[in-house]
Every structure is written in structure tokens, then in C-alpha cells.
Design a protein around this motif. Structure first.
Motif, mmCIF file in Angstrom:
data_model
loop_
_atom_site.group_PDB
_atom_site.id
_atom_site.type_symbol
_atom_site.label_atom_id
_atom_site.label_comp_id
_atom_site.label_asym_id
_atom_site.label_seq_id
_atom_site.Cartn_x
_atom_site.Cartn_y
_atom_site.Cartn_z
ATOM 1 N N ALA A 152 5.803 -5.946 9.354
ATOM 2 C CA ALA A 152 4.739 -5.142 9.298
ATOM 3 C C ALA A 152 4.170 -5.190 7.718
ATOM 4 C CB ALA A 152 4.924 -3.835 9.642
ATOM 5 N N ARG A 153 2.941 -4.893 7.831
ATOM 6 C CA ARG A 153 2.426 -5.026 6.392
ATOM 7 C C ARG A 153 1.529 -3.707 5.986
ATOM 8 N NH1 ARG A 153 -0.842 -10.253 4.165
ATOM 9 N NH2 ARG A 153 1.342 -10.881 4.260
ATOM 10 N N LEU A 154 1.738 -3.249 4.896
ATOM 11 C CA LEU A 154 1.174 -2.250 4.380
ATOM 12 C C LEU A 154 0.090 -2.862 3.303
ATOM 13 C CD1 LEU A 154 3.945 0.258 3.436
ATOM 14 C CD2 LEU A 154 2.559 0.219 5.265
ATOM 15 N N ILE A 155 -1.112 -2.077 3.416
ATOM 16 C CA ILE A 155 -2.035 -2.057 2.374
ATOM 17 C C ILE A 155 -2.457 -0.927 1.749
ATOM 18 C CG2 ILE A 155 -4.532 -3.166 2.403
ATOM 19 C CD1 ILE A 155 -2.976 -3.709 5.564
ATOM 20 N N PHE A 156 -2.331 -0.926 0.315
ATOM 21 C CA PHE A 156 -2.648 0.308 -0.545
ATOM 22 C C PHE A 156 -3.356 -0.097 -1.697
ATOM 23 C CE2 PHE A 156 1.384 -1.917 -1.333
ATOM 24 C CZ PHE A 156 1.737 -1.877 -2.618
ATOM 25 N N GLY A 157 -3.871 0.944 -2.475
ATOM 26 C CA GLY A 157 -4.640 0.763 -3.556
ATOM 27 C C GLY A 157 -4.750 2.005 -4.166
ATOM 28 N N TYR A 158 -5.347 2.117 -5.479
ATOM 29 C CA TYR A 158 -5.613 3.260 -6.125
ATOM 30 C C TYR A 158 -6.805 2.918 -7.121
ATOM 31 C CZ TYR A 158 -4.795 7.895 -8.149
ATOM 32 O OH TYR A 158 -4.728 9.396 -8.472
ATOM 33 N N LYS A 174 4.119 -1.203 -9.021
ATOM 34 C CA LYS A 174 3.098 -0.511 -10.023
ATOM 35 C C LYS A 174 1.710 -1.091 -9.229
ATOM 36 C CE LYS A 174 0.742 -1.161 -14.632
ATOM 37 N NZ LYS A 174 1.158 -1.907 -15.760
ATOM 38 N N ILE A 175 0.838 -0.242 -9.215
ATOM 39 C CA ILE A 175 -0.245 -0.225 -8.593
ATOM 40 C C ILE A 175 -1.447 -0.455 -9.516
ATOM 41 C CG2 ILE A 175 -2.183 0.612 -6.853
ATOM 42 C CD1 ILE A 175 0.095 2.640 -5.795
ATOM 43 N N GLU A 176 -2.014 -1.921 -9.351
ATOM 44 C CA GLU A 176 -3.054 -2.406 -10.453
ATOM 45 C C GLU A 176 -4.264 -1.344 -10.347
ATOM 46 O OE1 GLU A 176 -3.537 -6.407 -9.405
ATOM 47 O OE2 GLU A 176 -1.524 -6.951 -9.825
ATOM 48 N N GLY A 177 -4.614 -0.942 -8.986
ATOM 49 C CA GLY A 177 -5.743 -0.259 -9.054
ATOM 50 C C GLY A 177 -6.959 -0.922 -9.314
ATOM 51 N N GLY A 178 -8.112 -0.009 -9.101
ATOM 52 C CA GLY A 178 -9.716 -0.499 -9.259
ATOM 53 C C GLY A 178 -10.133 -0.815 -7.762
ATOM 54 N N THR A 184 -0.666 -5.711 -1.018
ATOM 55 C CA THR A 184 0.054 -5.613 0.146
ATOM 56 C C THR A 184 1.532 -5.623 0.279
ATOM 57 O OG1 THR A 184 -0.203 -8.079 0.334
ATOM 58 C CG2 THR A 184 -2.007 -6.867 1.417
ATOM 59 N N LEU A 185 2.222 -5.263 1.237
ATOM 60 C CA LEU A 185 3.641 -5.021 1.219
ATOM 61 C C LEU A 185 4.074 -5.610 2.668
ATOM 62 C CD1 LEU A 185 6.477 -5.051 -0.247
ATOM 63 C CD2 LEU A 185 6.116 -2.555 0.172
ATOM 64 N N TRP A 216 -1.002 -1.171 8.379
ATOM 65 C CA TRP A 216 -1.411 -0.245 8.131
ATOM 66 C C TRP A 216 -2.024 0.035 6.518
ATOM 67 C CZ3 TRP A 216 -0.454 4.324 11.237
ATOM 68 C CH2 TRP A 216 0.155 4.281 12.308
ATOM 69 N N PHE A 217 -3.172 0.810 6.612
ATOM 70 C CA PHE A 217 -3.734 1.031 5.384
ATOM 71 C C PHE A 217 -2.989 2.662 5.021
ATOM 72 C CE2 PHE A 217 -6.926 3.536 2.669
ATOM 73 C CZ PHE A 217 -7.033 2.506 1.631
ATOM 74 N N LEU A 218 -2.216 2.553 3.680
ATOM 75 C CA LEU A 218 -1.553 3.285 3.341
ATOM 76 C C LEU A 218 -2.241 4.517 2.477
ATOM 77 C CD1 LEU A 218 1.592 4.410 3.647
ATOM 78 C CD2 LEU A 218 2.080 3.299 1.327
ATOM 79 N N ARG A 219 -2.488 5.543 2.924
ATOM 80 C CA ARG A 219 -3.033 6.626 2.187
ATOM 81 C C ARG A 219 -2.338 7.246 1.289
ATOM 82 N NH1 ARG A 219 -8.605 6.705 3.618
ATOM 83 N NH2 ARG A 219 -8.860 6.712 5.805
ATOM 84 N N LEU A 220 -3.011 7.079 -0.094
ATOM 85 C CA LEU A 220 -2.162 7.312 -1.235
ATOM 86 C C LEU A 220 -2.980 8.590 -2.109
ATOM 87 C CD1 LEU A 220 -0.987 4.026 -2.708
ATOM 88 C CD2 LEU A 220 0.329 5.812 -1.603
#
Length: 231
Positions: A152-158, A174-178, A184-185, A216-220
Motif C-alpha cells: 500500500a502507498r502513503l502520500i504525505f507532505g507538509y 524527514k518531510i522535505e515539505g513545500g 511517498t512510502l 492513501w493521502f496521509l493527513r498531517l
């Protein structure tokens, strides 16, 4: 001498009531047909409610995932028969894996022309509740959100670069962000607890359950918003 007895007369208002009830019963038993509100995701004509939703991302013209939620005052068996027929006309092929059919609940898995499909039916308050999902494999692959086989794939960002980190599955990332820089993971199916740290402070803890082939888009965020399944 033979006497012929005439039947008792029925008042006109009662005859009208009987006719109305007969008409109501005959209408309620009409077979379900497609309203053609959507070419790929049919809605029964007698549905009391229907709504469509979709998940899209920038740079991909077609939705990654589409979902129909509806309610219809009909037996579950009739609704199930309707969808098997109508989805078959649209090239959806029923798969045996994960299928379950009961008196008040049904789950069917399909291979649709655009990707995996799922039909869930439940009973509530005299109606059959419909949840029909279609995932678009080509669109998800174009967005680079398609998980590796069996994963399964997680999509996340900050939004803010280089201030946040995600702790999950005994690792810290570490979340590169922007803006528009998702990471993805891929993870094996299962339930995972995760933590979001921003500038060294814990701002969110939550859990997520993943199945193979999902994305899934991971809510952060630091509110109560839930993660979204996008494939």
C-alpha cells in the motif's frame, strides 16, 4: 325455487382505496432500471438519494477514484441483481476474491475497464444503501501514486519545508515539505500508528489501516481531519 343471492355492495370509497393499494404494490415491484446519471456508475431509477464524488490531483486530467453513494427502497437481492447486470454491460468483471453476499449485506469485487471496483450493499430503514467505487489505475500511475505489488502507498507532505518529520513503522522520515512536493512510502498491508513532529514538537498522533493495492493521502494537519483513500 332457487334463489340467487347477490354479493354485498362495496362502498365506492373502499373500492378506490383497494385500487390505490393495488397500484402502489405494482409500482413498488417494478424492476430496477438504470437512470444513466453516469455512464460508468449506474444509479437505479427508484433511488431516493444519489451523490457522486471523485479524487483528482494537479497534472492528471481524469479522476484517480470515483465513488457513488445512493439509497433505494428495494430489496438487497434486487439491487444486487441490478448491479451485476448493469456493471456487466459496462465491462465490469466480477472477481471471486473478497466477495460476500448475505441477507442484509453484500460485498463484491470487480475488475472494471479503468481499474479495480468495489460494490458494498447494506440495509437500513427499509432501504438498500449503495456504495460503488471505481479506481483508475492509469491515472494513479501517471500521478506516481500506484503502490508496488502487494503493498500500500502513503502520500504525505507538509507546507513548510524542512520543519516536519513522520514517525511510522519504526522509522522517522524527514518531510522535505513545500507546495506540490508530496513524498511517498510503500508499506505492507496492516494497521500503523504514526506521529507528526514539527520543529521537534509532537502535533499529531493517529492510526491508519492499509490493504494491498491501496493508496492513501496521509493527513498531517493538527486538526481531526481524516486521511483520504485516493486509490
Amino acid at each position: 325455487m332457487t334463489t340467487a343471492r347477490r354479493g354485498a355492495k362495496v362502498p365506492a370509497r373502499w373500492r378506490l382505496l383497494v385500487c390505490s393499494l393495488t397500484l402502489l404494490v405494482s409500482c413498488s415491484q417494478e424492476p430496477l432500471t438504470a437512470a444513466d446519471a453516469h455512464p460508468d456508475m449506474p444509479v437505479p431509477t427508484r433511488a431516493s438519494h444519489a451523490s457522486f464524488s471523485s479524487t483528482s490531483v494537479n497534472g492528471v486530467e481524469v479522476p484517480l477514484r470515483r465513488e457513488l453513494k445512493a439509497q433505494v427502497p428495494a430489496d438487497l437481492s434486487d439491487v444486487l441483481s441490478f448491479y451485476r447486470t448493469e456493471l456487466g454491460k459496462r465491462g465490469w468483471q466480477e472477481r471471486p476474491d473478497g466477495a460476500m453476499v448475505g441477507a442484509d449485506r453484500a460485498r463484491l469485487v470487480f475488475a472494471s475497464p479503468k481499474g479495480p471496483g468495489m460494490l458494498a450493499l447494506d440495509r437500513a430503514k427499509g432501504e438498500t444503501i449503495i456504495d460503488l467505487v471505481q479506481r483508475n489505475t492509469e491515472a494513479v500511475a501517471k500521478a506516481n501514486f500506484l503502490p508496488m505489488p502487494g503493498q500500500a502507498r502513503l502520500i504525505f507532505g507538509y507546507l513548510v519545508p524542512d520543519v516536519a518529520s513522520l514517525s511510522i513503522d519504526d522509522r522517522t522520515i524527514k518531510i522535505e515539505g513545500g507546495l506540490n512536493h508530496p513524498q511517498t512510502l510503500d508499506l505492507p498491508p496492516g494497521s500503523y500508528s504514526y506521529e507528526l513532529h514539527v520543529s521537534g514538537h509532537l502535533v499529531r498522533t493517529d492510526t491508519i489501516t492499509l490493504a494491498a493495492g491501496q493508496a492513501w493521502f496521509l493527513r498531517l494537519s493538527d486538526d481531526d481531519s481524516k486521511s483520504d483513500q485516493i486509490y
